[in-house]
Design a protein around this motif. Sequence first.
Motif, short mmCIF file in Angstrom:
data_model
loop_
_atom_site.label_atom_id
_atom_site.label_comp_id
_atom_site.label_asym_id
_atom_site.label_seq_id
_atom_site.Cartn_x
_atom_site.Cartn_y
_atom_site.Cartn_z
N PHE A 1 53.66 42.82 46.08
CA PHE A 1 54.23 43.66 47.14
C PHE A 1 53.26 44.77 47.51
CE2 PHE A 1 55.61 45.74 43.23
CZ PHE A 1 55.50 47.10 43.51
N GLY A 2 53.65 45.52 48.55
CA GLY A 2 52.90 46.71 48.95
C GLY A 2 51.60 46.43 49.66
N GLY A 3 51.55 45.36 50.49
CA GLY A 3 50.31 45.02 51.17
C GLY A 3 49.91 46.03 52.23
N VAL A 4 48.66 46.49 52.18
CA VAL A 4 48.08 47.41 53.18
C VAL A 4 46.71 46.86 53.56
CG1 VAL A 4 47.25 49.74 53.64
CG2 VAL A 4 49.32 49.41 52.27
N LEU A 5 46.52 46.58 54.85
CA LEU A 5 45.26 46.02 55.32
C LEU A 5 44.34 47.14 55.81
CD1 LEU A 5 43.72 43.36 55.87
CD2 LEU A 5 44.69 43.41 58.19
N TYR A 6 43.18 47.26 55.18
CA TYR A 6 42.15 48.18 55.64
C TYR A 6 40.91 47.37 55.99
CZ TYR A 6 38.67 51.83 55.91
OH TYR A 6 37.66 52.65 56.36
N ALA B 1 58.20 48.47 51.84
CA ALA B 1 56.74 48.56 51.88
C ALA B 1 56.16 47.98 53.17
CB ALA B 1 56.12 47.87 50.66
N PHE B 2 56.65 48.46 54.31
CA PHE B 2 56.11 48.03 55.60
C PHE B 2 54.84 48.81 55.90
CE2 PHE B 2 55.52 48.01 60.13
CZ PHE B 2 55.89 46.74 60.51
N SER B 3 53.82 48.12 56.41
CA SER B 3 52.58 48.76 56.86
C SER B 3 52.12 48.07 58.13
CB SER B 3 51.50 48.70 55.78
OG SER B 3 51.09 47.36 55.57
N PHE B 4 51.20 48.72 58.85
CA PHE B 4 50.73 48.11 60.11
C PHE B 4 49.28 48.46 60.35
CE2 PHE B 4 50.31 47.38 64.65
CZ PHE B 4 50.99 46.18 64.79
N ASN B 5 48.50 47.43 60.73
CA ASN B 5 47.09 47.59 61.03
C ASN B 5 46.87 47.43 62.53
OD1 ASN B 5 44.26 46.28 61.53
ND2 ASN B 5 44.07 47.30 59.55
N ASN B 6 46.48 48.51 63.21
CA ASN B 6 46.32 48.48 64.66
C ASN B 6 45.17 47.59 65.11
OD1 ASN B 6 48.26 50.63 64.49
ND2 ASN B 6 47.59 51.27 66.52
N GLU B 7 44.09 47.56 64.35
CA GLU B 7 42.93 46.77 64.75
C GLU B 7 43.27 45.29 64.79
OE1 GLU B 7 39.75 47.73 62.14
OE2 GLU B 7 39.69 49.84 62.68
N ARG B 8 44.04 44.84 63.84
CA ARG B 8 44.43 43.43 63.77
C ARG B 8 45.76 43.18 64.47
NH1 ARG B 8 40.77 39.47 62.03
NH2 ARG B 8 39.34 40.41 60.52
N ASN B 9 46.42 44.25 64.87
CA ASN B 9 47.76 44.15 65.47
C ASN B 9 48.67 43.33 64.56
OD1 ASN B 9 49.64 44.74 67.54
ND2 ASN B 9 49.35 42.72 68.43
N LEU B 10 48.66 43.68 63.29
CA LEU B 10 49.37 42.89 62.29
C LEU B 10 49.97 43.82 61.24
CD1 LEU B 10 49.96 39.93 61.41
CD2 LEU B 10 47.90 40.09 59.99
N GLY B 11 51.21 43.56 60.90
CA GLY B 11 51.88 44.34 59.87
C GLY B 11 52.13 43.51 58.62
N ALA C 1 53.68 40.41 59.40
CA ALA C 1 54.63 40.76 60.47
C ALA C 1 53.86 40.89 61.77
CB ALA C 1 55.36 42.07 60.13
N LYS C 2 53.98 39.88 62.62
CA LYS C 2 53.32 39.88 63.92
C LYS C 2 54.27 40.43 64.96
CE LYS C 2 50.90 36.84 67.17
NZ LYS C 2 50.48 35.44 67.45
N PRO C 3 53.86 41.45 65.73
CA PRO C 3 54.78 42.06 66.70
C PRO C 3 55.26 41.07 67.75
CG PRO C 3 52.86 43.45 66.37
CD PRO C 3 52.56 42.14 65.70
N ILE C 4 56.53 41.14 68.04
CA ILE C 4 57.10 40.45 69.19
C ILE C 4 57.29 41.53 70.25
CG2 ILE C 4 59.10 39.22 70.11
CD1 ILE C 4 59.58 38.16 67.28
N TYR C 5 56.64 41.38 71.37
CA TYR C 5 56.69 42.43 72.37
C TYR C 5 58.04 42.40 73.08
CZ TYR C 5 51.81 43.53 71.72
OH TYR C 5 50.62 43.93 71.17
N ASN C 6 58.83 43.40 72.78
CA ASN C 6 60.15 43.51 73.42
C ASN C 6 60.31 44.88 74.06
OD1 ASN C 6 60.34 45.07 71.15
ND2 ASN C 6 62.15 44.10 70.31
N GLY C 7 59.19 45.37 74.58
CA GLY C 7 59.25 46.66 75.25
C GLY C 7 60.07 46.61 76.53
N LYS C 8 60.64 47.72 76.88
CA LYS C 8 61.51 47.79 78.06
C LYS C 8 61.22 49.06 78.85
CE LYS C 8 65.46 45.25 76.09
NZ LYS C 8 64.79 44.83 74.86
N ILE C 9 61.51 48.99 80.13
CA ILE C 9 61.50 50.16 81.00
C ILE C 9 62.95 50.48 81.34
CG2 ILE C 9 60.89 51.09 83.26
CD1 ILE C 9 58.42 49.27 83.19
#
Length: 626
Positions: free
Chosen positions: A158-163, A386-396, A411-419
């Motif tokens: 557990f506790g994965g963090v991508l650097y 233990a959620f983490s997110f790496n912006n460069e890889r766009n992967l959590g 955890a790969k983002p599913i884009y569900n953004g809204k206006i």
Amino acid sequence: MKKINILLFVLFVSVSISGQNKGTKAADKLFKRFEYVQATQKYLALIHSGNSDGYIYKQLGDCYYFMNNSIESEKWYSKALKFSQVDNIYFYRYAQVLKSNKKYDEANEQMIRFSSNLPNDSRAIAFTKDPNYLSKLNSIDEAFEIKKIDINTKHSDFGGVLYKNALYFVSSRNEKATIYGWNNEPFLDIYQSNFKEDGTFAEPVLVKELNTKYHEGPVSISRDGNTVYFSTESLNDNLFENDKVNKLKFGQVYIYKATRVEGKWTNITSLSFNSKSYSTSNPSIDSEGKYLYFSSNMPGSIGGMDIWKVAINSDGTYGDPKNLGDKINTDGDEAFPYITDENILYFSSKGLTGFGGYDIFSSDLNINEPPVNVGKPVNSEKDDFAFSFNNERNLGFLSSNRDGSDDIFSAKPIYNGKISLSVKNAKDGIIIPNSKVLIQDKNKTFLDTKFLKENSELLYNVQPNTNYILEIYKDGFVTKSIEVSEIKRGTAMINVLLDPIEEVVVRDNESIILNPIYFEFNKSDITNKAINELDKLVYVMSQNDQINIFVKSHTDSRGSDAYNLNLSQKRAKSTVQYVISKGISNDRISGKGFGESEPKINCKKDCTADEYSLNRRSEFMIVKKL
């Protein structure tokens, strides 16, 4: 569930164990030593010999609860709660294991008992406020696509963090390590695995410099990669309380810091706010290296473990730790904070309303947003943490024991953004009903047209990596165009204020585009709807003799270029003549046809009926009179 060993080590002895007797002495001693596997065997032996009571049932429920066996824990808690002398916390614990076993109706019954006995508990307040929480949780849009990664083992991982390209995580896979009596697994160590371009991971290796013979917890690495924070036990510094009766060294969990020198971690030091009186764990440093977030049960905590933060001073010292308050923390346990580059805090909670066990929540600290449940599939009925997110890889990454042991999931983002768009009158702030919104991308490619309802509010699902231009139309108001930047997650709340046409103020060296008028196919006649708009234009001109109007008229793309140019000229002429017929001097308004050369929506021959209609228009340029 090995994560609890290093998180909540000091908390479990605080639960009342009144009712013990000579027959349970050996089992109780093992329980106090956190050796739950052997303690369970002793308690079961007592039951098999006919020596059972509510106390033993409760102890067995606790053993299985701490070993994360919800099936067995439910069995023994159900027996224990039939006895009258039970602490109120057991109604809550029983509710949690029932939720972990997907028995929500029965769990709610226990929560009702818990809430009636402790109505001021934050968990009771939340449940009483929304007892039908489950349907709301199930309706949350999926934010991530999750997948178990390929380096998990039968042990706890557990506790994965991508650097960069290195995934740091914690595991009990080291068969050579000391066995921990909590669940008969090896102690936790820190590992590193390189992330490969095909999305898989290389064989993990021990990060030897950071590991000891005791537990090590998840890490957090600074943006420059030169500083690491991690959890380990105070026993490494010979700091503990000696329980001679139970032959137990009673230590705490501490946060340590190390620096990278020539590719190796060195200068390992304990942080200044660690204490023999409480634990600190699960560090997460922000992107600027100014604050460290962590979990602790230090004085000032609201519940068991709380989320805290501490300032990192420029000289490397630390400020006074600050509790994040009751918007984040509850009377239960909050742990595993992770702060993203955008200042979004992810953390796990057993006190906030969730599916069961630990659930992962997020809170936008930029706006002090109350925490929201991330929803499924990130969360489940089991422990999710233990959620983490790496912006460069766009992967959590997250951890969960939903499959029986602690495992790491991507955890790969599913884009569900809204206006969320609200249109109001700029003069008085009152909602303008029945507005029309033309939605385009940043290149002004037409995407959609929305006609807003009576409350004039629009909720629009956006696409990833897309910037938008919204043009808002309403008869009697000046058309407004706004740009909306990419929305990755969540909802962008946009309030648009439209100026009433009679309130237009013409400033020096400025041009303002008024609402266009539209024509029927292959016609140049002024429609009734266009008359209403032109009458407002006439009013503005009559009230301000310092402006001139230039009319630009257009057609859709059907017909030849020559025919459309002629038709647009007729539309310009009919528009100008109508305004002149209302008493406006002919030297104040002129017009020109542009055919199909300047389409509002560049859809060519594949236009819809609505798109064609938007191109058949006359537009008005208001310019300062020369």
